[in-house]
Design a protein around this motif. Structure first.
Motif, PDB file in Angstrom:
ATOM      1  N   GLY A  10      44.171  18.873  61.343  1.00 56.22           N
ATOM      2  CA  GLY A  10      43.126  19.753  60.817  1.00 56.22           C
ATOM      3  C   GLY A  10      43.698  21.013  60.206  1.00 56.22           C
ATOM      4  N   LEU A  11      44.678  21.597  60.874  1.00 52.02           N
ATOM      5  CA  LEU A  11      45.321  22.797  60.335  1.00 52.02           C
ATOM      6  C   LEU A  11      46.043  22.490  59.027  1.00 52.02           C
ATOM      7  CD1 LEU A  11      46.762  24.465  63.550  1.00 52.02           C
ATOM      8  CD2 LEU A  11      44.927  25.317  62.097  1.00 52.02           C
ATOM      9  N   GLY A  12      46.719  21.340  58.986  1.00 53.97           N
ATOM     10  CA  GLY A  12      47.425  20.950  57.763  1.00 53.97           C
ATOM     11  C   GLY A  12      46.475  20.756  56.598  1.00 53.97           C
ATOM     12  N   ILE A  13      45.356  20.093  56.873  1.00 52.71           N
ATOM     13  CA  ILE A  13      44.358  19.887  55.813  1.00 52.71           C
ATOM     14  C   ILE A  13      43.781  21.224  55.375  1.00 52.71           C
ATOM     15  CG2 ILE A  13      42.066  18.925  55.352  1.00 52.71           C
ATOM     16  CD1 ILE A  13      42.887  16.542  57.153  1.00 52.71           C
ATOM     17  N   GLY A  14      43.509  22.096  56.335  1.00 57.00           N
ATOM     18  CA  GLY A  14      42.972  23.423  55.995  1.00 57.00           C
ATOM     19  C   GLY A  14      43.929  24.237  55.144  1.00 57.00           C
ATOM     20  N   VAL A  15      45.219  24.186  55.490  1.00 56.70           N
ATOM     21  CA  VAL A  15      46.227  24.917  54.714  1.00 56.70           C
ATOM     22  C   VAL A  15      46.310  24.338  53.302  1.00 56.70           C
ATOM     23  CG1 VAL A  15      48.709  25.340  54.504  1.00 56.70           C
ATOM     24  CG2 VAL A  15      47.569  25.685  56.686  1.00 56.70           C
ATOM     25  N   ALA A  16      46.301  23.017  53.197  1.00 58.20           N
ATOM     26  CA  ALA A  16      46.382  22.379  51.874  1.00 58.20           C
ATOM     27  C   ALA A  16      45.168  22.748  51.020  1.00 58.20           C
ATOM     28  CB  ALA A  16      46.501  20.869  52.025  1.00 58.20           C
ATOM     29  N   LEU A  17      43.984  22.694  51.618  1.00 60.19           N
ATOM     30  CA  LEU A  17      42.781  23.055  50.861  1.00 60.19           C
ATOM     31  C   LEU A  17      42.801  24.529  50.468  1.00 60.19           C
ATOM     32  CD1 LEU A  17      39.988  21.108  52.758  1.00 60.19           C
ATOM     33  CD2 LEU A  17      40.814  20.689  50.444  1.00 60.19           C
ATOM     34  N   GLY A  18      43.235  25.371  51.378  1.00 59.75           N
ATOM     35  CA  GLY A  18      43.314  26.796  51.067  1.00 59.75           C
ATOM     36  C   GLY A  18      44.285  27.074  49.932  1.00 59.75           C
ATOM     37  N   ALA A  19      45.422  26.397  49.959  1.00 64.02           N
ATOM     38  CA  ALA A  19      46.399  26.573  48.885  1.00 64.02           C
ATOM     39  C   ALA A  19      45.839  26.081  47.554  1.00 64.02           C
ATOM     40  CB  ALA A  19      47.690  25.833  49.225  1.00 64.02           C
ATOM     41  N   ALA A  20      45.137  24.941  47.589  1.00 59.99           N
ATOM     42  CA  ALA A  20      44.565  24.400  46.355  1.00 59.99           C
ATOM     43  C   ALA A  20      43.506  25.341  45.793  1.00 59.99           C
ATOM     44  CB  ALA A  20      43.966  23.020  46.625  1.00 59.99           C
ATOM     45  N   VAL A  21      42.637  25.854  46.655  1.00 61.90           N
ATOM     46  CA  VAL A  21      41.590  26.778  46.196  1.00 61.90           C
ATOM     47  C   VAL A  21      42.220  28.060  45.659  1.00 61.90           C
ATOM     48  CG1 VAL A  21      39.671  28.239  46.970  1.00 61.90           C
ATOM     49  CG2 VAL A  21      39.768  25.841  47.659  1.00 61.90           C
ATOM     50  N   GLY A  22      43.234  28.574  46.350  1.00 61.62           N
ATOM     51  CA  GLY A  22      43.928  29.776  45.869  1.00 61.62           C
ATOM     52  C   GLY A  22      44.569  29.561  44.518  1.00 61.62           C
ATOM     53  N   TYR A  23      45.182  28.402  44.324  1.00 58.76           N
ATOM     54  CA  TYR A  23      45.811  28.091  43.035  1.00 58.76           C
ATOM     55  C   TYR A  23      44.760  28.022  41.936  1.00 58.76           C
ATOM     56  CZ  TYR A  23      48.054  25.474  39.326  1.00 58.76           C
ATOM     57  OH  TYR A  23      48.527  25.070  38.105  1.00 58.76           O
ATOM     58  N   ILE A  24      43.665  27.332  42.228  1.00 63.74           N
ATOM     59  CA  ILE A  24      42.610  27.167  41.215  1.00 63.74           C
ATOM     60  C   ILE A  24      42.013  28.525  40.852  1.00 63.74           C
ATOM     61  CG2 ILE A  24      40.288  26.246  40.837  1.00 63.74           C
ATOM     62  CD1 ILE A  24      41.188  23.802  42.521  1.00 63.74           C
ATOM     63  N   MET A  25      41.735  29.346  41.838  1.00 60.77           N
ATOM     64  CA  MET A  25      41.113  30.641  41.576  1.00 60.77           C
ATOM     65  C   MET A  25      42.067  31.586  40.841  1.00 60.77           C
ATOM     66  SD  MET A  25      38.121  30.454  42.304  1.00 60.77           S
ATOM     67  CE  MET A  25      36.942  29.558  43.225  1.00 60.77           C
ATOM     68  N   GLY A  26      43.343  31.397  41.014  1.00 59.84           N
ATOM     69  CA  GLY A  26      44.311  32.256  40.350  1.00 59.84           C
ATOM     70  C   GLY A  26      44.718  31.759  38.978  1.00 59.84           C
ATOM     71  N   SER A  27      44.312  30.542  38.628  1.00 58.23           N
ATOM     72  CA  SER A  27      44.742  29.994  37.341  1.00 58.23           C
ATOM     73  C   SER A  27      43.819  30.448  36.216  1.00 58.23           C
ATOM     74  CB  SER A  27      44.787  28.467  37.403  1.00 58.23           C
ATOM     75  OG  SER A  27      43.482  27.943  37.355  1.00 58.23           O
ATOM     76  N   ASP A  28      44.298  30.266  35.000  1.00 56.29           N
ATOM     77  CA  ASP A  28      43.514  30.627  33.819  1.00 56.29           C
ATOM     78  C   ASP A  28      42.395  29.621  33.561  1.00 56.29           C
ATOM     79  OD1 ASP A  28      45.184  32.773  33.441  1.00 56.29           O
ATOM     80  OD2 ASP A  28      46.485  31.716  32.023  1.00 56.29           O
ATOM     81  N   LYS A  29      42.500  28.451  34.149  1.00 51.90           N
ATOM     82  CA  LYS A  29      41.517  27.395  33.916  1.00 51.90           C
ATOM     83  C   LYS A  29      40.475  27.339  35.028  1.00 51.90           C
ATOM     84  CE  LYS A  29      44.669  24.491  31.321  1.00 51.90           C
ATOM     85  NZ  LYS A  29      45.176  23.153  31.148  1.00 51.90           N
ATOM     86  N   LYS A  30      40.225  28.445  35.683  1.00 51.41           N
ATOM     87  CA  LYS A  30      39.289  28.505  36.803  1.00 51.41           C
ATOM     88  C   LYS A  30      37.916  27.969  36.416  1.00 51.41           C
ATOM     89  CE  LYS A  30      38.213  32.612  38.005  1.00 51.41           C
ATOM     90  NZ  LYS A  30      38.108  33.951  38.571  1.00 51.41           N
ATOM     91  N   GLU A  32      37.081  25.966  33.980  1.00 53.07           N
ATOM     92  CA  GLU A  32      37.146  24.519  33.707  1.00 53.07           C
ATOM     93  C   GLU A  32      37.156  23.732  35.021  1.00 53.07           C
ATOM     94  OE1 GLU A  32      40.271  21.321  31.815  1.00 53.07           O
ATOM     95  OE2 GLU A  32      40.303  23.379  31.063  1.00 53.07           O
ATOM     96  N   TRP A  33      37.948  24.209  35.996  1.00 53.91           N
ATOM     97  CA  TRP A  33      38.014  23.542  37.300  1.00 53.91           C
ATOM     98  C   TRP A  33      36.647  23.578  37.984  1.00 53.91           C
ATOM     99  CZ3 TRP A  33      41.907  20.823  39.585  1.00 53.91           C
ATOM    100  CH2 TRP A  33      43.167  20.919  39.008  1.00 53.91           C
ATOM    101  N   LEU A  34      35.985  24.712  37.921  1.00 50.80           N
ATOM    102  CA  LEU A  34      34.678  24.842  38.557  1.00 50.80           C
ATOM    103  C   LEU A  34      33.644  23.935  37.901  1.00 50.80           C
ATOM    104  CD1 LEU A  34      34.515  28.694  39.206  1.00 50.80           C
ATOM    105  CD2 LEU A  34      34.836  26.866  40.895  1.00 50.80           C
ATOM    106  N   GLU A  35      33.680  23.827  36.593  1.00 52.56           N
ATOM    107  CA  GLU A  35      32.769  22.927  35.881  1.00 52.56           C
ATOM    108  C   GLU A  35      33.018  21.482  36.287  1.00 52.56           C
ATOM    109  OE1 GLU A  35      33.028  23.597  31.673  1.00 52.56           O
ATOM    110  OE2 GLU A  35      32.440  25.693  31.865  1.00 52.56           O
ATOM    111  N   GLN A  36      34.297  21.101  36.377  1.00 50.29           N
ATOM    112  CA  GLN A  36      34.629  19.736  36.790  1.00 50.29           C
ATOM    113  C   GLN A  36      34.187  19.477  38.228  1.00 50.29           C
ATOM    114  OE1 GLN A  36      38.821  19.333  36.064  1.00 50.29           O
ATOM    115  NE2 GLN A  36      38.568  19.051  33.867  1.00 50.29           N
ATOM    116  N   ALA A  37      34.389  20.459  39.100  1.00 50.50           N
ATOM    117  CA  ALA A  37      33.971  20.311  40.498  1.00 50.50           C
ATOM    118  C   ALA A  37      32.457  20.180  40.597  1.00 50.50           C
ATOM    119  CB  ALA A  37      34.464  21.497  41.321  1.00 50.50           C
ATOM    120  N   ASN A  38      31.738  20.974  39.809  1.00 50.35           N
ATOM    121  CA  ASN A  38      30.279  20.884  39.807  1.00 50.35           C
ATOM    122  C   ASN A  38      29.801  19.548  39.269  1.00 50.35           C
ATOM    123  OD1 ASN A  38      29.735  23.367  40.966  1.00 50.35           O
ATOM    124  ND2 ASN A  38      29.704  24.434  39.008  1.00 50.35           N
ATOM    125  N   ALA A  39      30.443  19.056  38.212  1.00 52.74           N
ATOM    126  CA  ALA A  39      30.079  17.749  37.655  1.00 52.74           C
ATOM    127  C   ALA A  39      30.333  16.650  38.691  1.00 52.74           C
ATOM    128  CB  ALA A  39      30.863  17.473  36.376  1.00 52.74           C
TER     129      ALA A  39
END
Length: 80
Positions: A10-30, A32-39
């Motif tokens: 559970g901790l490993g999955i949480g860390v991986a998800l947190g890292a992925a969300v942090g990367y997405i929020m920090g990227s220039d394509k935020k 686009e990622w949010l639109e794809q996630a919503n779709a």
């Protein structure tokens, strides 16, 4: 699975998800990622609704079949 292993997983999955969300929020394509996630979420939601509707329909069909079988059984028992 032991509780410690579950906790670590559970901790490993949480860390991986947190890292992925942090990367997405920090990227220039935020956006686009949010639109794809919503779709994707919309598609999942539609599929779940469809599955629920189909399941309810099949349950109703099954109930009707059981009622028909019960009625036939009653008639057959009444003959004897």
């Amino acid at each position: 699975m032991k509780s410690e292993a579950k906790l670590l997983l559970g901790l490993g999955i949480g860390v991986a998800l947190g890292a992925a969300v942090g990367y997405i929020m920090g990227s220039d394509k935020k956006e686009e990622w949010l639109e794809q996630a919503n779709a994707f979420a919309d598609k999942v939601r539609a599929n779940v609704k469809s599955a629920i509707y189909k399941g309810k329909s099949e349950v109703n069909d099954l109930k009707e079949d059981i009622d028909d079988i019960a009625e036939i059984a009653k008639k057959e028992l009444a003959k004897h």
